[in-house]
Design a protein around this motif. Structure first.
Motif, PDB file in Angstrom:
ATOM      1  N   ASN A  11       0.834  -1.210   0.000  1.00 30.82           N
ATOM      2  CA  ASN A  11       0.000   0.000   0.000  1.00 30.82           C
ATOM      3  C   ASN A  11       0.867   1.258   0.000  1.00 30.82           C
ATOM      4  N   ALA A  12       1.936   1.246   0.787  1.00 30.89           N
ATOM      5  CA  ALA A  12       2.837   2.404   0.849  1.00 30.89           C
ATOM      6  C   ALA A  12       3.488   2.642  -0.513  1.00 30.89           C
ATOM      7  N   ILE A  13       3.892   1.583  -1.174  1.00 38.97           N
ATOM      8  CA  ILE A  13       4.497   1.719  -2.505  1.00 38.97           C
ATOM      9  C   ILE A  13       3.480   2.304  -3.477  1.00 38.97           C
ATOM     10  N   ARG A  14       2.264   1.801  -3.432  1.00 43.67           N
ATOM     11  CA  ARG A  14       1.219   2.338  -4.321  1.00 43.67           C
ATOM     12  C   ARG A  14       0.976   3.824  -4.070  1.00 43.67           C
ATOM     13  N   ARG A  15       0.979   4.211  -2.789  1.00 40.63           N
ATOM     14  CA  ARG A  15       0.776   5.627  -2.460  1.00 40.63           C
ATOM     15  C   ARG A  15       1.947   6.482  -2.945  1.00 40.63           C
ATOM     16  N   LEU A  16       3.176   5.983  -2.799  1.00 43.57           N
ATOM     17  CA  LEU A  16       4.335   6.719  -3.307  1.00 43.57           C
ATOM     18  C   LEU A  16       4.186   6.984  -4.798  1.00 43.57           C
ATOM     19  N   LEU A  17       3.678   6.000  -5.523  1.00 46.80           N
ATOM     20  CA  LEU A  17       3.487   6.148  -6.964  1.00 46.80           C
ATOM     21  C   LEU A  17       2.306   7.074  -7.273  1.00 46.80           C
ATOM     22  N   GLU A  18       1.179   6.884  -6.572  1.00 45.21           N
ATOM     23  CA  GLU A  18      -0.002   7.734  -6.781  1.00 45.21           C
ATOM     24  C   GLU A  18       0.307   9.196  -6.483  1.00 45.21           C
ATOM     25  N   ASP A  19       1.043   9.430  -5.410  1.00 45.33           N
ATOM     26  CA  ASP A  19       1.356  10.793  -4.988  1.00 45.33           C
ATOM     27  C   ASP A  19       2.559  11.363  -5.742  1.00 45.33           C
ATOM     28  N   LYS A  20       3.065  10.591  -6.693  1.00 44.81           N
ATOM     29  CA  LYS A  20       4.180  10.999  -7.545  1.00 44.81           C
ATOM     30  C   LYS A  20       5.455  11.334  -6.762  1.00 44.81           C
ATOM     31  N   ILE A  21       5.614  10.676  -5.625  1.00 45.36           N
ATOM     32  CA  ILE A  21       6.852  10.805  -4.858  1.00 45.36           C
ATOM     33  C   ILE A  21       7.909   9.911  -5.501  1.00 45.36           C
ATOM     34  N   ALA A  22       7.459   8.758  -5.968  1.00 41.28           N
ATOM     35  CA  ALA A  22       8.314   7.864  -6.743  1.00 41.28           C
ATOM     36  C   ALA A  22       7.830   7.923  -8.188  1.00 41.28           C
ATOM     37  N   ASN A  23       8.759   7.905  -9.105  1.00 42.62           N
ATOM     38  CA  ASN A  23       8.397   7.986 -10.525  1.00 42.62           C
ATOM     39  C   ASN A  23       7.930   6.656 -11.095  1.00 42.62           C
ATOM     40  N   SER A  24       8.465   5.560 -10.545  1.00 41.54           N
ATOM     41  CA  SER A  24       8.125   4.252 -11.089  1.00 41.54           C
ATOM     42  C   SER A  24       8.466   3.161 -10.078  1.00 41.54           C
ATOM     43  N   GLN A  25       7.928   1.978 -10.332  1.00 44.70           N
ATOM     44  CA  GLN A  25       8.278   0.831  -9.503  1.00 44.70           C
ATOM     45  C   GLN A  25       9.770   0.519  -9.673  1.00 44.70           C
ATOM     46  N   LYS A  26      10.274   0.752 -10.867  1.00 52.36           N
ATOM     47  CA  LYS A  26      11.694   0.502 -11.124  1.00 52.36           C
ATOM     48  C   LYS A  26      12.559   1.364 -10.210  1.00 52.36           C
ATOM     49  N   GLU A  27      12.177   2.626 -10.028  1.00 58.79           N
ATOM     50  CA  GLU A  27      12.939   3.514  -9.150  1.00 58.79           C
ATOM     51  C   GLU A  27      12.949   2.977  -7.715  1.00 58.79           C
ATOM     52  N   ILE A  28      11.802   2.513  -7.243  1.00 55.46           N
ATOM     53  CA  ILE A  28      11.716   1.957  -5.891  1.00 55.46           C
ATOM     54  C   ILE A  28      12.565   0.692  -5.797  1.00 55.46           C
ATOM     55  N   ALA A  29      12.444  -0.168  -6.795  1.00 54.88           N
ATOM     56  CA  ALA A  29      13.223  -1.409  -6.813  1.00 54.88           C
ATOM     57  C   ALA A  29      14.721  -1.115  -6.750  1.00 54.88           C
ATOM     58  N   GLU A  30      15.156  -0.107  -7.486  1.00 53.48           N
ATOM     59  CA  GLU A  30      16.576   0.249  -7.486  1.00 53.48           C
ATOM     60  C   GLU A  30      17.039   0.707  -6.105  1.00 53.48           C
ATOM     61  N   THR A  31      16.202   1.466  -5.395  1.00 52.69           N
ATOM     62  CA  THR A  31      16.611   1.917  -4.058  1.00 52.69           C
ATOM     63  C   THR A  31      16.679   0.753  -3.081  1.00 52.69           C
ATOM     64  N   LEU A  32      15.983  -0.335  -3.393  1.00 53.45           N
ATOM     65  CA  LEU A  32      16.016  -1.530  -2.544  1.00 53.45           C
ATOM     66  C   LEU A  32      17.059  -2.538  -3.036  1.00 53.45           C
ATOM     67  N   SER A  33      17.786  -2.171  -4.095  1.00 56.58           N
ATOM     68  CA  SER A  33      18.781  -3.052  -4.726  1.00 56.58           C
ATOM     69  C   SER A  33      18.153  -4.364  -5.199  1.00 56.58           C
ATOM     70  N   LEU A  34      16.947  -4.254  -5.778  1.00 58.85           N
ATOM     71  CA  LEU A  34      16.241  -5.420  -6.289  1.00 58.85           C
ATOM     72  C   LEU A  34      16.084  -5.302  -7.798  1.00 58.85           C
ATOM     73  N   SER A  35      16.089  -6.436  -8.488  1.00 56.90           N
ATOM     74  CA  SER A  35      15.803  -6.414  -9.918  1.00 56.90           C
ATOM     75  C   SER A  35      14.318  -6.131 -10.105  1.00 56.90           C
ATOM     76  N   SER A  36      13.963  -5.664 -11.285  1.00 57.88           N
ATOM     77  CA  SER A  36      12.559  -5.372 -11.574  1.00 57.88           C
ATOM     78  C   SER A  36      11.695  -6.624 -11.447  1.00 57.88           C
ATOM     79  N   SER A  37      12.210  -7.755 -11.908  1.00 62.07           N
ATOM     80  CA  SER A  37      11.416  -8.988 -11.847  1.00 62.07           C
ATOM     81  C   SER A  37      11.235  -9.456 -10.404  1.00 62.07           C
ATOM     82  N   TYR A  38      12.283  -9.347  -9.599  1.00 61.20           N
ATOM     83  CA  TYR A  38      12.174  -9.731  -8.188  1.00 61.20           C
ATOM     84  C   TYR A  38      11.170  -8.823  -7.482  1.00 61.20           C
ATOM     85  N   PHE A  39      11.241  -7.520  -7.787  1.00 61.75           N
ATOM     86  CA  PHE A  39      10.329  -6.549  -7.184  1.00 61.75           C
ATOM     87  C   PHE A  39       8.881  -6.858  -7.585  1.00 61.75           C
TER      88      PHE A  39
END
Length: 157
Positions: A11-39
């Motif tokens: 839910n927090a990730i969805r809100r970050l995206l909805e509120d345009k705090i994060a640009n994409s799931q890829k950006e969030i995944a990168e900050t977590l050092s996760l691949s896009s597929s793992y994320f």
């Protein structure tokens, strides 16, 4: 009943995206050092959420740890809670823009402040998860030993 940590994390990730705090799931995944597929697998709950994921997420994004652990309904930390606080911000457009949206470039995880109580909460949760996993492994070990003993007993007959 409290929502599981994974639900609140998603839910927090969805809100970050909805509120345009994060640009994409890829950006969030990168900050977590996760691949896009793992994320993606994590978002679909096909992979377990680890305490490390939660810790890195809370350090990298302005999400309230109390929200993730069902202690609060406030998703963001350090945001104004009343309209008067919003009005007091001197922005040309008259709207509140959190400092983490205007920062340029985005600070690296190691440069972000790490409030002690947030880290203590994360470590406590990490210890709980480790303890639970340790107990589950011990139970599996006992089951395997029992199955081996039964198998060997049948072979002797």
């Amino acid at each position: 009943m409290q929502e599981p940590v994974i639900e609140r994390f998603i839910n927090a990730i969805r809100r970050l995206l909805e509120d345009k705090i994060a640009n994409s799931q890829k950006e969030i995944a990168e900050t977590l050092s996760l691949s896009s597929s793992y994320f993606t697998e994590l978002m679909k709950k096909r992979i377990n959420l680890s305490a490390d994921h939660v810790q890195n997420f809370l350090i990298s994004w302005p999400v309230n740890p109390s929200y993730i652990f069902s202690l609060s309904d406030e998703i963001y930390r350090n945001t104004p809670s009343t309209t008067s606080e919003l009005d007091s911000v001197n922005e040309p457009s008259g709207t509140y823009t959190p400092s983490y949206k205007t920062a340029s470039p985005r600070p690296k995880t190691a440069e972000l402040p790490r409030p002690t109580h947030y880290i203590e909460e994360l470590l406590t949760e990490k210890d709980r998860v480790i303890s639970t996993q340790r107990e589950a492994l011990e139970a599996q070990k006992q089951t395997i030993q029992l199955l081996l003993a039964n198998s060997q007993a049948k072979e002797k007959k």
